[in-house]
Enzyme design. Structure first.
Site, PDB file in Angstrom:
ATOM      1  CE  LYS A  37      -3.432  -2.458   2.720  1.00 62.30           C
ATOM      2  NZ  LYS A  37      -3.877  -2.693   4.085  1.00 62.30           N
ATOM      3  N   GLY A  38       2.108   1.091   0.382  1.00 64.83           N
ATOM      4  CA  GLY A  38       2.982   2.236   0.620  1.00 64.83           C
ATOM      5  C   GLY A  38       3.266   3.140  -0.554  1.00 64.83           C
ATOM      6  CD  GLU A  92       8.201  -1.002  -2.755  1.00 69.59           C
ATOM      7  OE1 GLU A  92       7.117  -0.470  -2.436  1.00 69.59           O
ATOM      8  OE2 GLU A  92       8.395  -2.218  -2.641  1.00 69.59           O
ATOM      9  CG  ASP A  93       6.854   2.143   0.331  1.00 72.37           C
ATOM     10  OD1 ASP A  93       7.563   1.202  -0.090  1.00 72.37           O
ATOM     11  OD2 ASP A  93       6.079   2.008   1.300  1.00 72.37           O
ATOM     12  CG  ASP A  96      14.468  -2.279   3.734  1.00 74.94           C
ATOM     13  OD1 ASP A  96      14.155  -3.220   2.985  1.00 74.94           O
ATOM     14  OD2 ASP A  96      13.878  -2.051   4.793  1.00 74.94           O
ATOM     15  CE  LYS A 124      15.161   2.562   6.033  1.00 72.72           C
ATOM     16  NZ  LYS A 124      14.694   1.738   7.158  1.00 72.72           N
ATOM     17  CG  PHE A 145      10.702   2.058  11.280  1.00 73.45           C
ATOM     18  CD1 PHE A 145      10.713   0.897  10.533  1.00 73.45           C
ATOM     19  CD2 PHE A 145       9.490   2.622  11.620  1.00 73.45           C
ATOM     20  CE1 PHE A 145       9.522   0.305  10.133  1.00 73.45           C
ATOM     21  CE2 PHE A 145       8.289   2.037  11.226  1.00 73.45           C
ATOM     22  CZ  PHE A 145       8.310   0.875  10.476  1.00 73.45           C
ATOM     23  CG  ASP A 152       2.751   0.585   7.259  1.00 75.60           C
ATOM     24  OD1 ASP A 152       2.316  -0.283   8.038  1.00 75.60           O
ATOM     25  OD2 ASP A 152       3.511   0.303   6.305  1.00 75.60           O
ATOM     26  NE  ARG A 158      -0.392   1.788   4.857  1.00 77.09           N
ATOM     27  CZ  ARG A 158       0.595   1.015   4.413  1.00 77.09           C
ATOM     28  NH1 ARG A 158       1.536   1.520   3.654  1.00 77.09           N
ATOM     29  NH2 ARG A 158       0.632  -0.261   4.724  1.00 77.09           N
TER      30      ARG A 158
END
Length: 167
Positions: A37-38, A92-93, A96, A124, A145, A152, A158
Site C-alpha cells: 500500500k505504501g 515502490e515507496d 532497503d 536505504k 525507521f 507505515d 501513512r
C-alpha cells in the site's frame, strides 16, 4: 517523531523524477505498477506530473511484520492486466534489503515486458543484502525507521504529508 524529508522537498524531488522519466520515455505509454500500500501517494503524485499516457496497475506483496523484514516475499494481489510488450516501471515507496524488488523484478521479467525499470521514493543502501539496479531514486536515506507519505508503522501514519522517522 522527527521530520526527515518535508513536504516541499518531497514534491520538488517528485517533479525532478517525473522529468527524468518523461525524457526516457518520450511519446511512449508507461505502465506504472504501484506496490501496495505504501507506494500509493508517490505513484499518484508521480503520475500526475507525467505527460505520457499512463496505465496504473497494482500488486500487493508482503515481506514485513512490524518494523522487521521477514525475508520471505509473498504476492497477495497480482496484476489485473497483461504487461507483455509494454514499458513498465515498478513504483515502490522504499527499498532497503532489496529482497522484495529483486523477487518482483524477476517475476515481472518472466511476463516479457518491452522494458522494466524501478522507481523508488526512498533507498536505504546500507541495508542491502541483494544487489539491485534502481533506475529512479527520490532520496537515499540512513538506516532509520521511516513513516509518512505512504510508509507505515503497523498500517498507521501513512497519511502524513512528509516523511518522518521513529527512533
Amino acid at each position: 517523531m522527527d521530520i526527515l524529508i518535508n513536504e516541499v522537498r518531497l514534491q520538488k524531488r517528485i517533479n525532478e523524477l517525473a522529468k527524468m522519466i518523461e525524457k526516457d520515455y518520450q511519446g511512449k505509454e508507461i505502465v506504472l505498477i504501484g506496490i501496495l500500500k505504501g507506494s500509493v501517494p508517490f505513484l499518484w503524485e508521480l503520475s500526475k506530473r507525467l505527460k505520457n499516457d499512463v496505465i496504473m496497475e497494482f500488486m500487493e506483496v508482503s515481506s514485513y511484520e512490524g518494523t522487521e523484514s521477514t525475508g520471505v516475499v509473498t504476492i497477495k494481489k497480482d496484476l489485473s492486466g497483461n504487461i507483455e510488450g509494454k514499458d513498465v516501471i515498478i513504483v515502490e515507496d522504499i527499498i532497503d534489503t532489496g529482497r522484495t524488488l529483486t523477487y518482483l523484478k524477476q517475476n515481472l521479467l518472466e511476463r516479457k515486458p518491452n522494458s522494466l525499470k524501478i522507481a523508488t521514493l526512498l533507498s536505504k543502501p546500507s541495508r542491502r543484502v541483494l544487489e539491485l539496479d534502481v533506475d529512479y531514486i527520490g532520496f537515499q536515506i540512513e538506516d532509520k525507521f521511516v513513516v509518512g507519505f505512504g510508509l507505515d508503522y503497523n498500517q498507521k501514519l501513512r497519511n502524513l504529508p512528509y516523511i518522518g522517522y521513529i527512533e
